[in-house]
Write a protein that holds these residues in place. Structure first.
Motif, mmCIF file in Angstrom:
data_model
loop_
_atom_site.group_PDB
_atom_site.id
_atom_site.type_symbol
_atom_site.label_atom_id
_atom_site.label_comp_id
_atom_site.label_asym_id
_atom_site.label_seq_id
_atom_site.Cartn_x
_atom_site.Cartn_y
_atom_site.Cartn_z
ATOM 1 N N HIS A 1 -5.964 2.066 0.456
ATOM 2 C CA HIS A 1 -4.595 2.050 -0.043
ATOM 3 C C HIS A 1 -4.052 0.651 0.236
ATOM 4 O O HIS A 1 -4.027 0.206 1.388
ATOM 5 C CB HIS A 1 -3.742 3.115 0.644
ATOM 6 N N LEU A 2 -3.629 -0.036 -0.825
ATOM 7 C CA LEU A 2 -3.276 -1.449 -0.751
ATOM 8 C C LEU A 2 -1.917 -1.686 -1.402
ATOM 9 O O LEU A 2 -1.444 -0.854 -2.184
ATOM 10 C CB LEU A 2 -4.339 -2.285 -1.467
ATOM 11 N N PRO A 3 -1.281 -2.839 -1.120
ATOM 12 C CA PRO A 3 -0.006 -3.148 -1.769
ATOM 13 C C PRO A 3 -0.121 -3.111 -3.291
ATOM 14 O O PRO A 3 -1.149 -3.492 -3.866
ATOM 15 C CB PRO A 3 0.297 -4.560 -1.277
ATOM 16 N N ALA A 4 0.948 -2.669 -3.944
ATOM 17 C CA ALA A 4 0.946 -2.529 -5.404
ATOM 18 C C ALA A 4 0.681 -3.851 -6.108
ATOM 19 O O ALA A 4 0.214 -3.864 -7.252
ATOM 20 C CB ALA A 4 2.271 -1.936 -5.871
ATOM 21 N N ALA A 5 0.951 -4.976 -5.430
ATOM 22 C CA ALA A 5 0.716 -6.296 -6.033
ATOM 23 C C ALA A 5 -0.745 -6.492 -6.421
ATOM 24 O O ALA A 5 -1.054 -7.273 -7.329
ATOM 25 C CB ALA A 5 1.146 -7.396 -5.061
ATOM 26 N N TYR B 1 -10.021 -8.424 2.556
ATOM 27 C CA TYR B 1 -9.173 -9.386 3.254
ATOM 28 C C TYR B 1 -8.992 -10.671 2.449
ATOM 29 O O TYR B 1 -7.896 -11.223 2.386
ATOM 30 C CB TYR B 1 -9.754 -9.711 4.631
ATOM 31 N N SER B 2 -10.069 -11.168 1.863
ATOM 32 C CA SER B 2 -9.951 -12.419 1.105
ATOM 33 C C SER B 2 -9.106 -12.214 -0.146
ATOM 34 O O SER B 2 -8.354 -13.112 -0.561
ATOM 35 C CB SER B 2 -11.336 -12.962 0.730
ATOM 36 N N ILE B 3 -9.181 -11.036 -0.762
ATOM 37 C CA ILE B 3 -8.365 -10.747 -1.943
ATOM 38 C C ILE B 3 -6.895 -10.631 -1.546
ATOM 39 O O ILE B 3 -6.005 -11.172 -2.217
ATOM 40 C CB ILE B 3 -8.847 -9.452 -2.629
ATOM 41 N N LEU B 4 -6.621 -9.952 -0.432
ATOM 42 C CA LEU B 4 -5.254 -9.835 0.051
ATOM 43 C C LEU B 4 -4.639 -11.207 0.305
ATOM 44 O O LEU B 4 -3.512 -11.496 -0.112
ATOM 45 C CB LEU B 4 -5.221 -9.017 1.345
ATOM 46 N N GLU B 5 -5.381 -12.056 0.975
ATOM 47 C CA GLU B 5 -4.863 -13.380 1.308
ATOM 48 C C GLU B 5 -4.674 -14.235 0.057
ATOM 49 O O GLU B 5 -3.723 -15.016 -0.041
ATOM 50 C CB GLU B 5 -5.795 -14.056 2.310
ATOM 51 N N SER B 6 -5.572 -14.084 -0.918
ATOM 52 C CA SER B 6 -5.467 -14.861 -2.153
ATOM 53 C C SER B 6 -4.239 -14.460 -2.960
ATOM 54 O O SER B 6 -3.541 -15.314 -3.524
ATOM 55 C CB SER B 6 -6.732 -14.663 -2.987
ATOM 56 N N ILE B 7 -3.951 -13.164 -3.015
ATOM 57 C CA ILE B 7 -2.829 -12.674 -3.832
ATOM 58 C C ILE B 7 -1.485 -12.883 -3.138
ATOM 59 O O ILE B 7 -0.504 -13.278 -3.759
ATOM 60 C CB ILE B 7 -3.025 -11.175 -4.160
ATOM 61 N N THR B 8 -1.444 -12.640 -1.831
ATOM 62 C CA THR B 8 -0.162 -12.688 -1.131
ATOM 63 C C THR B 8 0.118 -14.032 -0.466
ATOM 64 O O THR B 8 1.275 -14.346 -0.148
ATOM 65 C CB THR B 8 -0.103 -11.603 -0.044
ATOM 66 N N GLY B 9 -0.915 -14.814 -0.228
ATOM 67 C CA GLY B 9 -0.748 -16.071 0.497
ATOM 68 C C GLY B 9 -0.578 -15.876 1.990
ATOM 69 O O GLY B 9 -0.296 -16.829 2.722
ATOM 70 N N LEU B 10 -0.780 -14.641 2.467
ATOM 71 C CA LEU B 10 -0.607 -14.324 3.878
ATOM 72 C C LEU B 10 -1.946 -13.929 4.489
ATOM 73 O O LEU B 10 -2.773 -13.275 3.843
ATOM 74 C CB LEU B 10 0.393 -13.177 4.057
ATOM 75 N N MET C 1 -14.671 5.615 9.562
ATOM 76 C CA MET C 1 -13.872 4.568 10.201
ATOM 77 C C MET C 1 -12.581 4.397 9.408
ATOM 78 O O MET C 1 -12.606 4.113 8.216
ATOM 79 C CB MET C 1 -14.618 3.237 10.237
ATOM 80 N N GLU C 2 -11.467 4.609 10.083
ATOM 81 C CA GLU C 2 -10.162 4.433 9.458
ATOM 82 C C GLU C 2 -9.566 3.126 9.976
ATOM 83 O O GLU C 2 -9.380 2.947 11.175
ATOM 84 C CB GLU C 2 -9.251 5.609 9.812
ATOM 85 N N ARG C 3 -9.298 2.210 9.051
ATOM 86 C CA ARG C 3 -8.813 0.875 9.418
ATOM 87 C C ARG C 3 -7.413 0.644 8.853
ATOM 88 O O ARG C 3 -7.185 0.848 7.664
ATOM 89 C CB ARG C 3 -9.768 -0.190 8.863
ATOM 90 N N THR C 4 -6.495 0.228 9.712
ATOM 91 C CA THR C 4 -5.154 -0.139 9.284
ATOM 92 C C THR C 4 -4.945 -1.605 9.630
ATOM 93 O O THR C 4 -5.036 -1.984 10.803
ATOM 94 C CB THR C 4 -4.080 0.708 9.978
ATOM 95 N N SER C 5 -4.699 -2.434 8.606
ATOM 96 C CA SER C 5 -4.622 -3.878 8.802
ATOM 97 C C SER C 5 -3.199 -4.373 8.594
ATOM 98 O O SER C 5 -2.422 -3.780 7.828
ATOM 99 C CB SER C 5 -5.567 -4.590 7.825
#
Length: 247
Positions: free
Chosen positions: A148-152, A167-176, A209-213
């Motif tokens: 489950h990921l941000p709607a962006a 993680y790399s996709i999250l950082e690429s899209i959000t800049g965070l 494994m349940e991961r919350t980042s």
């Protein structure tokens, strides 16, 4: 590789071949894929019939050294993947760090309302992206991840980034940057869908494994549940702990 076998030995030809192949496997000669030559290739190499080769490989199989995969060949029996719990890294990166050749396949990606159980994580968000990906090692499924990921991230062309870690996709899209993750590990039986995807029997035990980042500002950016074949995966925690004299 040496191919010497003694034809006048009291040890049978197939046992000699099995022993030599075992030595080569232990040296890592068949890494990283783990695939052994075909029966025809081994027969030509050792100058013996395919029946003799089949007996040698059968002995290694009975001893749990190799495994035969229908239509694919014979492989060194799978080693467990070790996932360290003392560092922040993606599931995919944990595989890469061990010299493996992992791949991923996107099964589905759907924008949907944030589930009630996750509303505390995705604050002020009405929707989130549900992403399902199948993780492979040597073309064999090892885990299914439901994220489950941000709607962006709904705008991502998933076919083009299929093999990139979350993680790399999250950082690429959000800049965070993702700076923290909490993990919970449990066991669960495989239902019909999980059994089909992971090539296990229905009801087989799976590691979960349940991961919350989280981003650095404390916002949650990922809740992923990995359903993992336990014979291929182990979680490890390395460290030196000071003993408590009073305990």
């Amino acid at each position: 590789m040496s191919t010497s076998i003694l034809r006048d030995s009291s040890i049978s030809l197939y046992e000699q071949i099995a022993h030599q192949l075992l030595e080569e496997i232990q040296r890592g000669d068949y890494e990283p894929s783990g695939k052994l030559p075909s029966e025809a290739q081994l027969g030509e190499r050792f100058g013996v019939s395919r029946v003799t080769v089949r007996l040698a490989v059968g002995k290694l199989s009975d001893d749990g050294v190799v495994e035969r995969k229908q239509g694919k060949g014979t492989f060194v029996a799978a080693k467990q993947v070790r996932h360290g719990l003392d560092a922040l890294r993606s599931f995919h990166e944990a595989l890469l760090l061990q010299g493996l050749q992992p791949s991923m396949q996107v099964l589905s990606h759907t924008l949907q309302p944030v589930p009630e159980a996750l509303r505390g994580l995705f604050e002020e968000a009405d929707d989130c992206l549900l992403l399902e990906r199948l993780h492979f090692v040597d073309d064999e499924p090892i885990a299914l991840g439901r994220s489950h990921l941000p709607a962006a991230l709904a705008s991502v062309a998933w076919a083009e980034v299929e093999h990139q870690p979350i993680y790399s996709i999250l950082e690429s899209i959000t800049g965070l940057a993702v700076t923290r993750a909490d993990l919970a590990i449990r066991a669960q039986e495989a239902d019909k869908n999980l059994a089909s995807a992971l090539h296990v029997k229905r009801g087989a035990a799976l590691l979960v494994m349940e991961r919350t980042s989280y981003f650095a500002d404390g916002r949650s950016c990922d809740r992923t549940t990995f359903f993992i074949r336990p014979e291929r995966y182990a979680f490890v925690l390395s460290g030196v702990f000071k003993s408590n004299p009073s305990s």
